[in-house]
Design an enzyme around this catalytic site. Structure first.
Site, short mmCIF file in Angstrom:
data_model
loop_
_atom_site.label_atom_id
_atom_site.label_comp_id
_atom_site.label_asym_id
_atom_site.label_seq_id
_atom_site.Cartn_x
_atom_site.Cartn_y
_atom_site.Cartn_z
N ASP A 11 11.10 7.73 -10.22
CA ASP A 11 10.79 7.32 -8.85
C ASP A 11 11.64 6.12 -8.43
O ASP A 11 11.13 4.99 -8.32
CB ASP A 11 9.30 6.98 -8.75
CG ASP A 11 8.79 7.04 -7.31
OD1 ASP A 11 9.55 7.46 -6.43
OD2 ASP A 11 7.62 6.68 -7.08
N VAL A 57 -1.65 -2.58 -3.97
CA VAL A 57 -1.46 -3.72 -4.87
C VAL A 57 -1.97 -4.99 -4.21
O VAL A 57 -1.64 -5.28 -3.06
CB VAL A 57 0.03 -3.88 -5.25
CG1 VAL A 57 0.23 -5.09 -6.14
CG2 VAL A 57 0.54 -2.61 -5.93
N ALA A 99 0.86 -1.18 0.00
CA ALA A 99 0.00 0.00 0.00
C ALA A 99 0.90 1.22 0.00
O ALA A 99 1.71 1.40 0.91
CB ALA A 99 -0.92 0.01 1.22
N ALA A 100 0.76 2.06 -1.04
CA ALA A 100 1.68 3.20 -1.19
C ALA A 100 0.92 4.51 -1.25
O ALA A 100 -0.16 4.64 -0.67
CB ALA A 100 2.55 2.98 -2.42
#
Length: 450
Positions: free
Chosen positions: A289, A144, A138-139
């Site tokens: 990133d 995901v 979890a970002a």
């Protein structure tokens, strides 16, 4: 895989008032912790004071990680960056903040179900043969989940948080102050450039159809490079807010650091460095990133996972960049000074200290100028930060062109990740092979391998 996670965020906190209030409350809490810690340290011995200081740092980091993890968006991204800037924070603090890379509090399963229904027309359990309700990661923009297609193919499904575009817009409005501060620090900086580039790149991350195109581009570009692994995209299960990709089994960054031999770290670092600079100088793109959560380490490959934030460069820009790099490596000051003006960094050449610029570039290109293997350490990132930001007399006469804004994530992003790995390899060979033709004689090294 019908695991049942507990809790989860029901709705993103996306209004300006509520996000500002949350960050202000966290700041007040941190101030109280620091004040209490300072008082305690005054009345105890040195050893105990050191323990109190370390415990306070960890408690503050946990508070910050929890707050930013719930807020998501740009604020969480800033925390992610701090977690791998090897010189910026103590190791124990960075370790706690590393949870922001992929292990923050997720959205609730019910919220995720609604995204799937809206985007793909049904609940995940009906779309997929198997669906894990517990997210794999979890970002800042999405989370995901593991799943399996009806034909048995193992996949991961990236689901965008509802309202994240509005949340990012709120954060970008709040951080406009940084653009004004930049204009104060760099008086010749074009106003609005920083925010315009930041806004465009971040909002692109909210378009998973664009990320799918990026994945396909990089997969094709590196099809002949066996040590690069990029996941396949499944278009029938992807939309603007859903991205379904091939599941790749590998070690995540923290696990790799703990279990890999130094030889494995050196090889992985060499491949990461090679992939990034091949992307730039050969394919004219940069995956902006490079945080550790976006890599997986396989036996003979490095998997690159996240391509939401990608900068595409005009070939002429890369041509001038390469010419500048060549001139620095060849120690051709006349050509280097001409290129720095042509690139737009010195809008007022009569005020610009070209001698300092040359010394700064030697520091920045140290890995490219060192004969044999170069070991990445935190001193490289720290040194370039001091040289480029704190001690730079040109900061009042420098303009950072828009195309260069995200390039800073090379020395303070990629290099910090390589330093954490303690990676040691021949960076010079990789750089020179991309900058010079095979028939050309390479410039002599400025530094020797220690």
């Amino acid at each position: 895989m019908m695991d049942q996670p507990k809790g989860g965020i029901k709705k993103l906190n996306s209004s300006w008032v509520s996000r500002t209030l949350r960050t202000s409350t966290t700041a007040m809490k941190l101030s109280a912790r620091m004040a209490g810690s300072s008082l305690q340290q005054l009345v105890v011995g040195h050893e105990k004071a050191t323990q109190i200081k370390a415990a306070t740092q960890m408690a503050i980091a946990e508070d910050v990680a929890e707050s930013l993890g719930e807020l998501k968006g740009l604020l969480m991204k800033m925390g992610q960056i701090m977690s791998y800037m090897d010189f910026a924070l103590p190791e124990n603090v960075r370790h706690i903040l590393s949870s922001l890379q992929d292990r923050t509090q997720p959205m609730s399963p019910e919220v995720i179900d609604q995204v799937l229904i809206k985007e793909l027309g049904d609940t995940p359990e009906r779309i997929f043969a198997q669906w894990s309700r517990q997210p794999l990661a979890a970002a800042s923009i999405g989370q995901v989940h593991r799943a399996r297609l009806r034909d048995g193919t193992a996949v991961v499904v990236k689901v965008q948080y509802p309202g994240i575009t509005h949340t990012l817009a709120t954060d970008l409005a709040n951080t406009a102050i940084f653009d004004r501060l930049g204009s104060v620090m760099f008086r010749n900086q074009d106003k609005g450039t920083l925010m315009a580039e930041l806004r465009e790149r971040l909002l692109e991350e909210c378009d998973y159809e664009n990320e799918a195109k990026n994945l396909k581009f990089f997969k094709k570009a590196f099809a002949d490079v066996p040590w690069v692994k990029i996941p396949d995209v499944f278009d029938d299960y992807s939309t603007k807010r859903i991205l379904t990709m091939e599941y790749i089994e590998g070690r995540r960054h923290r696990e790799f650091l703990a279990s890999a031999t130094q030889e494995e770290k050196n090889l992985a670092g060499e491949r990461m460095f090679g992939m990034v600079f091949q992307s730039l100088f050969k394919h004219h793109v940069f995956n902006c990133d490079p945080h550790p959560g976006n890599f997986l380490f396989l036996k003979d490959q490095v998997a690159f996972l996240d391509f939401g934030c990608v900068k595409r460069y005009d070939p002429n820009f890369i041509k001038i960049w390469k010419a500048y790099a060549r001139s620095v490596l060849l120690r051709d000051r006349k050509e280097a000074d001409k290129n720095i003006v042509q690139l737009g960094f010195a809008p007022r050449p009569e005020k610009f200290d070209f001698d300092y610029q040359d010394r700064m570039m030697i520091s920045l290109y140290e890995p490219w100028m060192t004969e044999g293997k170069y070991k990445f350490t935190r001193s490289l990132a720290q040194g370039t930060w001091n040289t480029m930001m704190l001690d730079n007399p040109n900061r009042y006469y420098t303009n950072v062109p828009r195309d260069w804004i995200f390039a800073s994530r090379l020395q303070w992003g990629l290099y910090s990740v390589l330093a954490e790995m303690g990676a040691e390899f021949d960076a010079r060979k990789i750089a020179l092979e991309l900058l010079f033709a095979k028939s050309e004689k390479w410039p002599p090294a400025l530094f020797k391998h220690q």
